[in-house]
Write an enzyme that holds these catalytic residues in place. Sequence first.
Site, PDB file in Angstrom:
ATOM      1  N   HIS A  51       4.458  18.493  90.113  1.00 37.09           N
ATOM      2  CA  HIS A  51       5.539  17.630  91.542  1.00 37.09           C
ATOM      3  C   HIS A  51       5.168  19.677  91.575  1.00 37.09           C
ATOM      4  O   HIS A  51       5.286  20.306  90.986  1.00 37.09           O
ATOM      5  CB  HIS A  51       6.317  17.527  91.151  1.00 37.09           C
ATOM      6  CG  HIS A  51       7.278  16.022  90.640  1.00 37.09           C
ATOM      7  ND1 HIS A  51       7.086  15.890  89.364  1.00 37.09           N
ATOM      8  CD2 HIS A  51       6.172  15.186  90.483  1.00 37.09           C
ATOM      9  CE1 HIS A  51       7.245  14.926  89.177  1.00 37.09           C
ATOM     10  NE2 HIS A  51       6.603  14.104  90.334  1.00 37.09           N
ATOM     11  N   ASP A  54       7.115  21.304  90.133  1.00 37.17           N
ATOM     12  CA  ASP A  54       7.112  21.543  88.751  1.00 37.17           C
ATOM     13  C   ASP A  54       5.848  23.489  89.130  1.00 37.17           C
ATOM     14  O   ASP A  54       6.672  23.765  87.862  1.00 37.17           O
ATOM     15  CB  ASP A  54       6.296  20.729  88.613  1.00 37.17           C
ATOM     16  CG  ASP A  54       6.442  19.187  87.966  1.00 37.17           C
ATOM     17  OD1 ASP A  54       7.985  19.534  88.093  1.00 37.17           O
ATOM     18  OD2 ASP A  54       5.923  18.704  87.950  1.00 37.17           O
ATOM     19  N   ASP A 250       8.583   3.351  81.595  1.00 37.24           N
ATOM     20  CA  ASP A 250       7.495   4.482  81.341  1.00 37.24           C
ATOM     21  C   ASP A 250       7.569   4.323  79.767  1.00 37.24           C
ATOM     22  O   ASP A 250       7.597   5.388  78.812  1.00 37.24           O
ATOM     23  CB  ASP A 250       8.107   5.450  81.752  1.00 37.24           C
ATOM     24  CG  ASP A 250       8.389   5.621  83.296  1.00 37.24           C
ATOM     25  OD1 ASP A 250       7.483   5.168  83.969  1.00 37.24           O
ATOM     26  OD2 ASP A 250       8.814   6.717  84.289  1.00 37.24           O
TER      27      ASP A 250
HETATM   28  C1  3MF Z   1       7.512   7.213  89.091  1.00 38.34           C
HETATM   29  C2  3MF Z   1       6.407   6.990  88.867  1.00 38.34           C
HETATM   30  C3  3MF Z   1       6.409   9.308  89.054  1.00 38.34           C
HETATM   31  C4  3MF Z   1       5.441   9.420  90.187  1.00 38.34           C
HETATM   32  C5  3MF Z   1       5.808  11.532  89.639  1.00 38.34           C
HETATM   33  C6  3MF Z   1       4.305  11.294  90.242  1.00 38.34           C
HETATM   34  C7  3MF Z   1       7.747  10.110  86.825  1.00 38.34           C
HETATM   35  O1  3MF Z   1       8.096   5.607  88.710  1.00 38.34           O
HETATM   36  O2  3MF Z   1       6.088   7.114  88.274  1.00 38.34           O
HETATM   37  O3  3MF Z   1       6.378   9.996  87.326  1.00 38.34           O
HETATM   38  O4  3MF Z   1       4.018   9.212  89.447  1.00 38.34           O
HETATM   39  O5  3MF Z   1       5.846  11.102  90.587  1.00 38.34           O
HETATM   40  O6  3MF Z   1       3.576  10.874  91.397  1.00 38.34           O
END
Ligand code: 3MF
Length: 344
Positions: A51, A54, A250
């Site tokens: 990001h 980051d 995730d």
């Molecule tokens: C949100 C996501 C995010 C995006 C990331 C990059 C944490 O559901 O999946 O991951 O992938 O922010 O755009």
Amino acid sequence: MAAKTAYRFTFGPWNISTGADPFGPPVREEVAFAAKIREYKKLGFDGVQFHDDDVCPAELDHAAMTKAVAEVKKMVEGEGLFVEFIAPRLWEHPRTIDGAYTANSAEDRKYAIERSKRAIDIANLLGCRNIVLWLAREGTYIREAKDPITAVGRIVDAVNAQLEHDKNIRILGEMKPNEPMDQAYLPTVGHFMGLLYRTADPSRVGVLIESAHSILAGLDPSDDMAFALWHKKLWSVHLNDQNGLKYDQDKTFGSVDLRRAFNTVSVLERANYAASGGCIGLDVKAMRTTKQADQTKHLANSKEMFLRLVEVARSVDVKKVEECRAARDYEGLEFYVLGKLMRQ
Ligand code: 3MF
Ligand code: MG
């Protein structure tokens, strides 16, 4: 047979996390940024996804930003890594409460576009040409909150502003149907694809497909990927897994539905995705119960699952599959695939 292009693996530093969730505090210690970067090679990864914040705080002025980015570049290159993409984090700032590109306030929309251009500048300084737009808050909690037709146009305008800001940068849309919003304006890969052809330079706009996001939309990730691959628009992936239609989980790649993961790997193999330059990005979370010492296991396991499934995909007897297809013997084909997944 010529050797196949090797897959390149990436993830973002947010994949090493403290385990905090909306219902409870952190359960693991925060790992320093530099220490996270040092984990990549140990885990067998090749590149980093970031990001914008980051890399450095969003409030830094231009000179301070340039200096901070140079330090991160040195750190990343020192580890032998590359930066795959920068994603402007358009969902945490007070100015993005009502959305970013689709906010009702003109001032807020301007902030979102300026912040995106700044992310492009960061990408350039890092030698990276990919910008990922996860349109987290471009949607509504109630339908009446915004004009949905105007909203779609505003997203196109925002993409165009970025394409014009830099003539080399590529924009990758990462679509997700819900969470944090009740309804996203561009819920699926297909929606973004329909829109990208109307941008100022369609040749520089593509998609990043996340398995869990397709599943949350009730779609199969491998079919979503096949659709984008046909268009030559699959430029990155976020592989993970998801148990049904609930919050974004995730999970470790392949951990919920091995066959779905096999089909995902198969479609990437079939399209020779690696040779087109695409990376295998993982977007996976450790379970909250995971102990500090095991906080990167989900990353190692996801990569290993991918590689094992590549082996399975390559061991498939193409002739056998074609015979089953020709004979319309899908019962036989299914049983063959299940056997493969059981290594029989
Ligand atoms: C949100 C996501 C995010 C995006 C990331 C990059 C944490 O559901 O999946 O991951 O992938 O922010 O755009
Ligand atoms: Mg993601």
